[in-house]
Scaffold this active site. Structure first.
Site, PDB file in Angstrom:
ATOM      1  N   ASP A  59       0.866  -1.175   0.000  1.00  0.00           N
ATOM      2  CA  ASP A  59       0.000   0.000   0.000  1.00  0.00           C
ATOM      3  C   ASP A  59       0.900   1.221   0.000  1.00  0.00           C
ATOM      4  OD1 ASP A  59      -1.632   2.160   0.590  1.00  0.00           O
ATOM      5  OD2 ASP A  59      -2.761   1.127   2.147  1.00  0.00           O
ATOM      6  N   ASN A  86       1.713   5.661 -10.725  1.00  0.00           N
ATOM      7  CA  ASN A  86       0.432   5.446 -11.396  1.00  0.00           C
ATOM      8  C   ASN A  86      -0.704   5.160 -10.427  1.00  0.00           C
ATOM      9  OD1 ASN A  86      -1.383   4.517 -13.756  1.00  0.00           O
ATOM     10  ND2 ASN A  86      -1.291   2.737 -12.402  1.00  0.00           N
ATOM     11  N   TYR A 150     -11.227  15.384  -6.619  1.00  0.00           N
ATOM     12  CA  TYR A 150     -10.339  14.596  -7.479  1.00  0.00           C
ATOM     13  C   TYR A 150      -9.500  15.509  -8.365  1.00  0.00           C
ATOM     14  CZ  TYR A 150      -8.872  11.175 -11.011  1.00  0.00           C
ATOM     15  OH  TYR A 150      -8.131  10.393 -11.872  1.00  0.00           O
ATOM     16  N   GLY A 151     -10.155  16.489  -8.983  1.00  0.00           N
ATOM     17  CA  GLY A 151      -9.441  17.418  -9.848  1.00  0.00           C
ATOM     18  C   GLY A 151      -8.391  18.219  -9.102  1.00  0.00           C
ATOM     19  N   ALA A 152      -8.715  18.615  -7.872  1.00  0.00           N
ATOM     20  CA  ALA A 152      -7.764  19.384  -7.075  1.00  0.00           C
ATOM     21  C   ALA A 152      -6.502  18.572  -6.796  1.00  0.00           C
ATOM     22  CB  ALA A 152      -8.413  19.818  -5.762  1.00  0.00           C
ATOM     23  N   LYS A 154      -5.278  16.103  -8.633  1.00  0.00           N
ATOM     24  CA  LYS A 154      -4.505  15.949  -9.868  1.00  0.00           C
ATOM     25  C   LYS A 154      -3.833  17.263 -10.258  1.00  0.00           C
ATOM     26  CE  LYS A 154      -5.159  11.578 -10.651  1.00  0.00           C
ATOM     27  NZ  LYS A 154      -4.019  10.635 -10.607  1.00  0.00           N
TER      28      LYS A 154
END
Length: 248
Positions: A59, A86, A150-152, A154
């Site tokens: 993990d 990834n 999620y966007g923040a 990335k």
């Protein structure tokens, strides 16, 4: 490509894009340390290229995991030339309906873990004049209602990529690929109902000029090129969209 003989570490390698990256690198002659939370999918990946892919269940967010993962790669292959971050986590929902614990979980996997792994690998990447490839997302460059957390995360990974590219140059190159919608198991853990998934998928396809979802191998090819010191030796700090025209 000229990745033959390189030692490449890939996280989230058991399924989806990570699996494609691990197999792409192995096909091109690299030695691959494949990391993921579940042992069985990793074994299946390793069985496709015996002797060149080492399965390391771990993990990436656990205490001490970066150091253990790097040590495993060094023990098996004796060197470390590239790190591919990834592993990812997606949780979708509107702000009013989504707790900050979901944000914390995504930042831990999508930002903190890559930073920690790069830091642990750096003493070995520098003498090898190695490279880092972060698998980000076009979500880090677009407005994403219902997916703001999620966007923040990335976007933060994109910023980390560019800043470290300058900080670590010229010894280590740092780049990112930004996939558009790709059909991977990530969708199934995003906290959506089947109807919500179908609605989101339909919207993404409508916004993608190429009219289809991407495939893992299409992302993996770009990652392997960025690892290749001959093809990409002068490329660092790049955020490369591989998105079917989604950000056009």
């Amino acid at each position: 490509m000229s990745v033959e003989g390189l030692s490449v570490l890939v996280t989230g390698a058991g399924t989806g894009i990570g699996r494609s990256i691990a197999l792409c690198a192995a096909r091109e002659g690299a030695f691959v340390t494949a990391v993921g939370r579940r042992a069985e999918p990793l074994r299946e990946v390793a069985d496709k290229s015996p002797g060149t892919i080492e399965a390391v269940p771990a993990d990436v967010t656990a205490d001490g995991a970066p150091e253990r993962i790097v040590a495993a790669a060094l023990e098996r292959f004796g060197r470390l030339d590239a790190v591919v971050n990834n592993a990812g986590l997606a949780r979708f929902g509107r702000l009013a309906d989504t707790g900050l614990d979901e944000l914390d979980a995504m930042l831990a996997v999508n930002v903190r873990a890559p930073a920690a792994l790069i830091r642990a690998a750096l003493p070995h990447l520098e003498p090898a004049h190695g490279s880092v490839v972060n698998v980000s997302s076009v979500a880090g460059t677009l407005a994403m209602p219902g997916r703001a957390y999620y966007g923040a995360g990335k976007a933060a990974l994109n910023s980390l990529t560019r800043s470290l590219a300058r900080e670590l140059a010229p010894a280590v190159r740092v780049n990112a690929v930004l996939p558009g919608p790709v059909d991977t198991p990530l969708w199934h853990g995003a906290g959506m109902t089947e109807d919500e998934q179908e609605s989101l998928r339909a919207g993404l396809l409508a916004d993608t000029p190429m009219g289809r979802f991407g495939e893992g191998d299409e992302i993996a090819g770009w990652v392997c090129r960025l690892i290749d010191p001959e093809q990409s030796g002068w490329v660092t700090g790049a955020l490369i969209p591989v998105d079917g025209g989604r950000t056009a």
